[in-house]
Design an enzyme around this catalytic site. Structure first.
Site, PDB file in Angstrom:
ATOM      1  N   LYS A 112      34.760  -6.285 -40.519  1.00  0.00           N
ATOM      2  CA  LYS A 112      34.889  -7.702 -40.180  1.00  0.00           C
ATOM      3  C   LYS A 112      36.113  -8.340 -40.827  1.00  0.00           C
ATOM      4  O   LYS A 112      36.771  -9.169 -40.214  1.00  0.00           O
ATOM      5  CB  LYS A 112      33.628  -8.482 -40.601  1.00  0.00           C
ATOM      6  CG  LYS A 112      32.462  -8.312 -39.647  1.00  0.00           C
ATOM      7  CD  LYS A 112      31.386  -9.357 -39.941  1.00  0.00           C
ATOM      8  CE  LYS A 112      30.189  -9.176 -39.008  1.00  0.00           C
ATOM      9  NZ  LYS A 112      29.069 -10.084 -39.361  1.00  0.00           N
ATOM     10  N   LYS A 192      30.581  -0.272 -29.293  1.00  0.00           N
ATOM     11  CA  LYS A 192      29.284  -0.921 -29.149  1.00  0.00           C
ATOM     12  C   LYS A 192      29.419  -2.223 -28.363  1.00  0.00           C
ATOM     13  O   LYS A 192      30.405  -2.943 -28.509  1.00  0.00           O
ATOM     14  CB  LYS A 192      28.737  -1.199 -30.562  1.00  0.00           C
ATOM     15  CG  LYS A 192      27.270  -1.522 -30.601  1.00  0.00           C
ATOM     16  CD  LYS A 192      26.823  -1.776 -32.031  1.00  0.00           C
ATOM     17  CE  LYS A 192      25.604  -2.695 -32.022  1.00  0.00           C
ATOM     18  NZ  LYS A 192      25.144  -3.060 -33.341  1.00  0.00           N
ATOM     19  N   LYS A 195      29.789  -9.383 -28.084  1.00  0.00           N
ATOM     20  CA  LYS A 195      30.316 -10.545 -27.383  1.00  0.00           C
ATOM     21  C   LYS A 195      31.789 -10.758 -27.716  1.00  0.00           C
ATOM     22  O   LYS A 195      32.560 -11.225 -26.900  1.00  0.00           O
ATOM     23  CB  LYS A 195      29.520 -11.775 -27.823  1.00  0.00           C
ATOM     24  CG  LYS A 195      29.002 -12.586 -26.661  1.00  0.00           C
ATOM     25  CD  LYS A 195      28.446 -13.903 -27.128  1.00  0.00           C
ATOM     26  CE  LYS A 195      29.162 -15.044 -26.455  1.00  0.00           C
ATOM     27  NZ  LYS A 195      28.792 -16.342 -27.018  1.00  0.00           N
TER      28      LYS A 195
HETATM   29  N1  TRP Z   1      23.249  -9.117 -40.732  1.00  0.00           N
HETATM   30  C1  TRP Z   1      22.341  -9.079 -39.616  1.00  0.00           C
HETATM   31  C2  TRP Z   1      23.162  -8.716 -38.356  1.00  0.00           C
HETATM   32  O1  TRP Z   1      24.330  -8.958 -38.310  1.00  0.00           O
HETATM   33  C3  TRP Z   1      21.647 -10.391 -39.406  1.00  0.00           C
HETATM   34  C4  TRP Z   1      20.723 -10.695 -40.535  1.00  0.00           C
HETATM   35  C5  TRP Z   1      20.828 -11.701 -41.444  1.00  0.00           C
HETATM   36  C6  TRP Z   1      19.541  -9.983 -40.874  1.00  0.00           C
HETATM   37  N2  TRP Z   1      19.799 -11.700 -42.302  1.00  0.00           N
HETATM   38  C7  TRP Z   1      18.985 -10.659 -41.988  1.00  0.00           C
HETATM   39  C8  TRP Z   1      18.914  -8.856 -40.342  1.00  0.00           C
HETATM   40  C9  TRP Z   1      17.827 -10.203 -42.598  1.00  0.00           C
HETATM   41  C10 TRP Z   1      17.745  -8.393 -40.963  1.00  0.00           C
HETATM   42  C11 TRP Z   1      17.214  -9.070 -42.077  1.00  0.00           C
HETATM   43  O2  TRP Z   1      22.588  -8.218 -37.404  1.00  0.00           O
END
Ligand code: TRP
Length: 332
Positions: A112, A192, A195
């Site tokens: 990222k 993958k 969006k």
């Molecule tokens: N980081 C996860 C993603 O990008 C999103 C997410 C934030 C998450 N908090 C979480 C996933 C807690 C599981 C549990 O998909």
């Protein structure tokens, strides 16, 4: 007692079929025998540049999408992260038991940050906030895609370090990975579905039928085979979408039929695409109809307020224990 599960998704505006087939249908299934808490993670969204005028709308819209997909507020808690600010408070405390070295090893941060002109500290500490999400609710299971397993792993390490420094409080969460459901981009089947790659790459769950047909019909199939492959990545991706869509509708024969046509070398890709489109619409149409009804009813505000109230109760109880163990504040 049923096992508690927590998962989150960023308010990116709309769900695409990669999110739905890869993760959200798993969230929906888990509701049958788990105590589920699902969260639209708006604090996470601001780690990169987002338009403040759009964020709130995007969060409500994502919640509507999730409800339309089958997240059931009678059985599960659905809320928006920043409606429960204790998540951010816990993240600070956890940042003090997180290893800098562990954070520096996160592959998602590396990916990222390369795409950002301005790399915020929030993007770097993103996994700590994610750990706070999971731990504040004492979740034992975390349904995620393969790419998030590393974040659940660091959450376990954070829980362990908190427990050993301040006292036993957090359970170590386990990832629950949706198997074989990594949906790839239609325009570039080697990456993958997402969006951010652009319109041609993804199919929105709520997208108009004509547009979905066009995208499926123009899906890339002829990128050639890498050694050892019998099927190109694009064809395999269409088969995967077809297979899950059929499975969701209890159809076991269509995929087997097309697979044998493929292995006999007589499958026309136009036929594969048409079948994939038909089956996919069979799954998406009822979701789109539910979405329209829900949006018209205006119930989402109340559902999210109720979800935040229930999530707050849990979060406040955990924070009470955390503050006590850590020795924070002066209240008794
Ligand atoms: N980081 C996860 C993603 O990008 C999103 C997410 C934030 C998450 N908090 C979480 C996933 C807690 C599981 C549990 O998909």
């Amino acid at each position: 007692m049923a096992k508690r599960v927590f998962s989150g998704i960023q308010p990116t505006g709309t769900l695409h079929i990669g999110n739905y087939l890869g993760a959200i249908r798993n969230w929906v299934n888990l509701q049958r025998d788990h105590d589920c808490i699902y969260c639209v993670v708006d604090y996470h969204a601001i780690t990169i540049d987002v338009d403040p005028r759009e964020l709130k709308t995007a969060s409500r819209s994502m919640a509507l999408d999730l409800l339309a997909c089958g997240v059931d507020p009678e059985r599960s808690i659905l809320f928006v992260q920043a409606d429960v600010p204790q998540h951010a408070e816990l993240a600070w405390i956890l940042s003090c038991v997180t290893s800098y070295g562990d954070l520096a090893r996160m592959t998602q941060f590396k990916d990222k940050s390369e795409k950002q002109e301005f790399v915020s500290a929030g993007l770097f500490t993103y996994p700590i906030l994610q750990a706070a999400d999971i731990l504040i609710h004492k979740a034992q299971g975390v349904p995620v895609g393969e790419d998030q397993v590393q974040h659940v792993e660091i959450s376990r390490r954070i829980a362990r370090r908190f427990n050993s420094r301040f006292g036993e409080l957090f359970a170590e969460p386990e990832p629950i990975v949706t198997k074989g459901a990594r949906i790839m981009s239609l325009a570039d089947p080697t990456s993958k579905m997402s969006k951010s790659s652009g319109e041609a790459h993804y199919v929105g769950v709520m997208e108009a039928e004509t547009s979905i047909r066009r995208k499926v019909r123009s899906a890339v199939t002829d990128i050639g085979l890498t050694p050892g492959e019998t099927m190109s990545a694009g064809v395999a991706n269409l088969f995967q979408i077809l297979e899950i869509a059929c499975e969701l509708q209890g159809d076991a024969t269509t995929v087997a039929e097309l697979r044998s046509e493929f292995s006999e070398g007589r499958l026309l890709y136009s036929r594969l695409k048409d079948m994939t489109f038909d089956q996919l619409m069979g799954v998406l149409r009822p979701i789109q109809e539910r979405r329209a009804k829900l949006a018209a009813s205006g119930d989402v505000r109340e559902i999210l307020a109720d979800g935040a109230r229930r999530a707050s109760e849990i979060a406040r109880a955990t924070m009470h224990d955390v503050r006590k163990l850590v020795g924070l504040g002066t209240e008794a």
